[in-house]
Design an enzyme around this catalytic site. Structure first.
Site, short mmCIF file in Angstrom:
data_model
loop_
_atom_site.label_atom_id
_atom_site.label_comp_id
_atom_site.label_asym_id
_atom_site.label_seq_id
_atom_site.Cartn_x
_atom_site.Cartn_y
_atom_site.Cartn_z
CB ILE A 119 -0.94 0.02 1.23
CG1 ILE A 119 -1.69 -1.31 1.38
CG2 ILE A 119 -1.88 1.22 1.16
CD1 ILE A 119 -2.56 -1.70 0.20
CD GLU A 120 3.21 4.86 -4.23
OE1 GLU A 120 3.81 5.88 -4.57
OE2 GLU A 120 2.99 3.90 -5.01
#
Length: 125
Positions: A119-120
């Site tokens: 997850i960015e």
């Protein structure tokens, strides 16, 4: 031809754990639809959840937990995101770091969800 993404699907090992993580860590709304299906809603999009081994048809050719890599844009400054992640006991894998997104340069922080999806979370610069 294409205007935007409406929803994507994550295949997960534990729907309840995934809902809890995304609600607690990223402030997404957990919604129930159809015949008890779960989704994570935010903005004008959502992430539909499939329980691994019990996926809904049609589905990806080889659905599996932990194979997603997604960038989410926030208006919250990355320094505050990092403090929130620390308060939620979420380990930051990388960042803050400069990257390039669909509409230009971003500042990003990377971490993993309970299935190991990358997850960015980013701000446009």
């Amino acid at each position: 031809m294409i205007e935007r993404i409406d929803h994507i699907v994550f295949t997960v090992a534990d729907v309840a754990a995934t809902c809890s993580f995304y609600e607690r860590v990223l402030g997404m709304r957990v919604e129930t639809f159809g015949e008890g299906r779960k989704a994570l809603s935010f903005g004008l999009q959502k992430i539909n959840l499939h329980q691994y081994g019990k996926e809904f048809e049609p589905k990806a050719k080889a659905p599996a937990p932990g194979c997603q890599d997604i960038c989410l844009i926030t208006g919250v400054p990355i320094a505050e995101v990092m403090k929130h992640l620390a308060a939620c006991n979420v380990e930051i894998e990388e960042g803050p770091i400069k990257r390039t997104a669909a509409m230009g340069p971003i500042n990003s922080v990377y971490f993993r969800d309970p299935d190991g999806n990358l997850i960015e979370v980013s701000n446009y610069l």
